[in-house]
Structure formats: structure tokens, C-alpha cells
Design a protein around this motif. Structure first.
Motif, PDB file in Angstrom:
ATOM      1  N   ARG A 193     -19.390 -21.759  29.482  1.00  0.00           N
ATOM      2  CA  ARG A 193     -17.993 -22.347  29.264  1.00  0.00           C
ATOM      3  C   ARG A 193     -17.738 -23.653  29.972  1.00  0.00           C
ATOM      4  O   ARG A 193     -17.036 -24.490  29.566  1.00  0.00           O
ATOM      5  CB  ARG A 193     -16.625 -21.466  29.637  1.00  0.00           C
ATOM      6  N   VAL A 194     -18.738 -23.866  30.984  1.00  0.00           N
ATOM      7  CA  VAL A 194     -18.449 -25.217  31.730  1.00  0.00           C
ATOM      8  C   VAL A 194     -19.153 -26.378  31.205  1.00  0.00           C
ATOM      9  O   VAL A 194     -18.982 -27.526  31.439  1.00  0.00           O
ATOM     10  CB  VAL A 194     -18.609 -25.175  33.333  1.00  0.00           C
ATOM     11  N   LYS A 220     -17.559 -29.688  30.238  1.00  0.00           N
ATOM     12  CA  LYS A 220     -16.470 -29.825  30.912  1.00  0.00           C
ATOM     13  C   LYS A 220     -16.407 -31.100  31.883  1.00  0.00           C
ATOM     14  O   LYS A 220     -17.402 -31.347  32.477  1.00  0.00           O
ATOM     15  CB  LYS A 220     -15.791 -28.560  31.216  1.00  0.00           C
ATOM     16  N   THR A 221     -15.274 -31.615  32.319  1.00  0.00           N
ATOM     17  CA  THR A 221     -15.150 -32.283  33.357  1.00  0.00           C
ATOM     18  C   THR A 221     -15.465 -31.545  34.641  1.00  0.00           C
ATOM     19  O   THR A 221     -15.294 -30.110  34.620  1.00  0.00           O
ATOM     20  CB  THR A 221     -13.939 -32.875  33.834  1.00  0.00           C
ATOM     21  N   GLU A 261     -12.278 -29.289  35.601  1.00  0.00           N
ATOM     22  CA  GLU A 261     -12.274 -28.466  34.677  1.00  0.00           C
ATOM     23  C   GLU A 261     -13.133 -27.125  35.130  1.00  0.00           C
ATOM     24  O   GLU A 261     -12.812 -26.029  34.948  1.00  0.00           O
ATOM     25  CB  GLU A 261     -12.484 -28.784  33.188  1.00  0.00           C
ATOM     26  N   ALA A 262     -14.449 -27.650  35.353  1.00  0.00           N
ATOM     27  CA  ALA A 262     -15.446 -26.605  35.682  1.00  0.00           C
ATOM     28  C   ALA A 262     -15.001 -25.659  36.914  1.00  0.00           C
ATOM     29  O   ALA A 262     -15.171 -24.549  36.805  1.00  0.00           O
ATOM     30  CB  ALA A 262     -16.934 -27.523  35.615  1.00  0.00           C
TER      31      ALA A 262
END
Length: 188
Positions: free
Chosen positions: A146-147, A150-151, A154-155
Motif C-alpha cells: 500500500r505504501v 505514496k508520499t 501518506e506512508a
């Protein structure tokens, strides 16, 4: 300050082999994340290497060291002393390993609960500890996927939310600092 080889030798007397393997995974992941997100690579390496230096201290010893070091012991840490391994670890990094760089010490200090004012380096260490490849469980495996893309914020937010969700599901106490860390990542 000890050199890296001396630090690893000293660290290997403080933690067990499995924790040392985890530590090397965090170090390598932190270096990769620092490169990706533009944090200081050398500071990331040192903070990651020493992040769990107090992890094997007993609950009583963590409480004692926290008191000796002038670390505030709130009601939750009194009940869950393992949470003190991060701030106690920062003090041990200073006293036992000769680390005097506040950026590195904060990376160690905030790697478990986070902080509403985390720097890029703090976030790198927090995330690296969470997603390093030696940690195996379904939720972490899913988070690693999911990360991607991502920024950094966000992570880290996703990691915070995973921890909060896990603690809720387990009926565990959630430290307000974890919630404050998560909320700060949304308000920015």
C-alpha cells in the motif's frame, strides 16, 4: 562516538540475534527510504542502527532508566513500560554510543509512537521500523504494498492507522501520541 563496527559489536551484547537481524533490516530500509525521500542517509543509518538498543531491557529497568534520565513517564507508559524503549534508547545512544546529534536521537526517540512534529528523518525511521522485510505478518505485508508510490507522509499515516487498528482489535491501550501523530499527518 563509536565507529559503525564498534557500535554493532556493542549493540550485539545488548540485544539478541533476532533483534539484531531486525535492526539490520531497519538500517537497510531506512537508507533506501532516506534516498527516496531526501533525508540524510548517514543520520538515517545511525538512527536505524540504534533504534532498538533498549528493546531488551525489562519493564522495571525501562521504568528505572526513564526515571534516572528524566524522561516523563505518563500513565500509559507506567502501564505499558515497553513504550519507553524508544526514549530510553535515545538516551542510551547518547550515553553508551556517543551520539550527540539531536536529529539521530529524535529518530530513535520517536520511532515507536511518532510525534506531531516529526521531521523527514523521524518519519523515515518510523516507517523503516514498520516495513523492514524481516517483519512478517499479513497486515505488514499488505502495508508494504500500500505504501508504494505514496508520499512519505501518506506512508507514515497508513502505518499509524495500521497500528491503531491493530491495537483496537486486540483490545489494547492506544497511546494518545499515536493518534496525535496520525492526525498531524492529515492536518499538514
Amino acid at each position: 562516538m563509536l565507529n559503525e563496527e564498534e557500535a554493532i559489536e556493542k549493540l550485539s551484547t545488548m540485544i539478541d540475534e533476532d533483534r539484531l537481524k531486525h535492526t539490520f533490516g531497519v538500517r537497510d530500509t531506512a537508507v533506501d527510504l532516506a534516498q527516496k525521500y531526501g533525508a540524510d542517509i548517514d543520520k538515517a543509518k545511525w538512527a536505524a542502527l540504534l533504534h532498538d538498543c533498549a528493546k531488551k531491557l525489562s519493564n522495571n529497568l525501562l521504568l528505572q532508566r526513564a526515571d534516572e534520565f528524566g524522561i516523563v513517564i505518563d500513565d500509559i507508559c507506567q502501564r505499558v513500560p515497553a513504550l519507553l524503549h524508544a526514549p530510553v534508547g535515545a538516551e542510551l545512544a547518547k550515553r553508551e554510543f556517543g551520539i550527540d546529534d539531536e536529529d539521530i536521537l529524535n529518530g530513535i526517540r520517536f520511532h515507536t509512537l511518532g510525534n506531531k512534529n516529526m521531521t523527514k528523518l523521524d518519519k523515515v525511521i518510523f516507517l523503516a521500523d514498520y516495513i523492514e522485510p524481516n517483519r512478517r505478518c499479513k497486515a505488514i505485508d499488505e502495508l508494504r504494498d500500500r505504501v508504494k508510490g505514496k508520499t512519505l507522509d501518506e506512508a507514515v499515516r497508513l502505518a499509524c492507522e495500521n497500528t491503531i487498528k491493530y491495537n483496537l482489535e486486540q483490545g489494547r491501550i492506544i497511546h494518545p501520541q499515536s493518534i496525535e501523530t496520525r492526525n498531524a499527518l492529515i492536518w499538514e
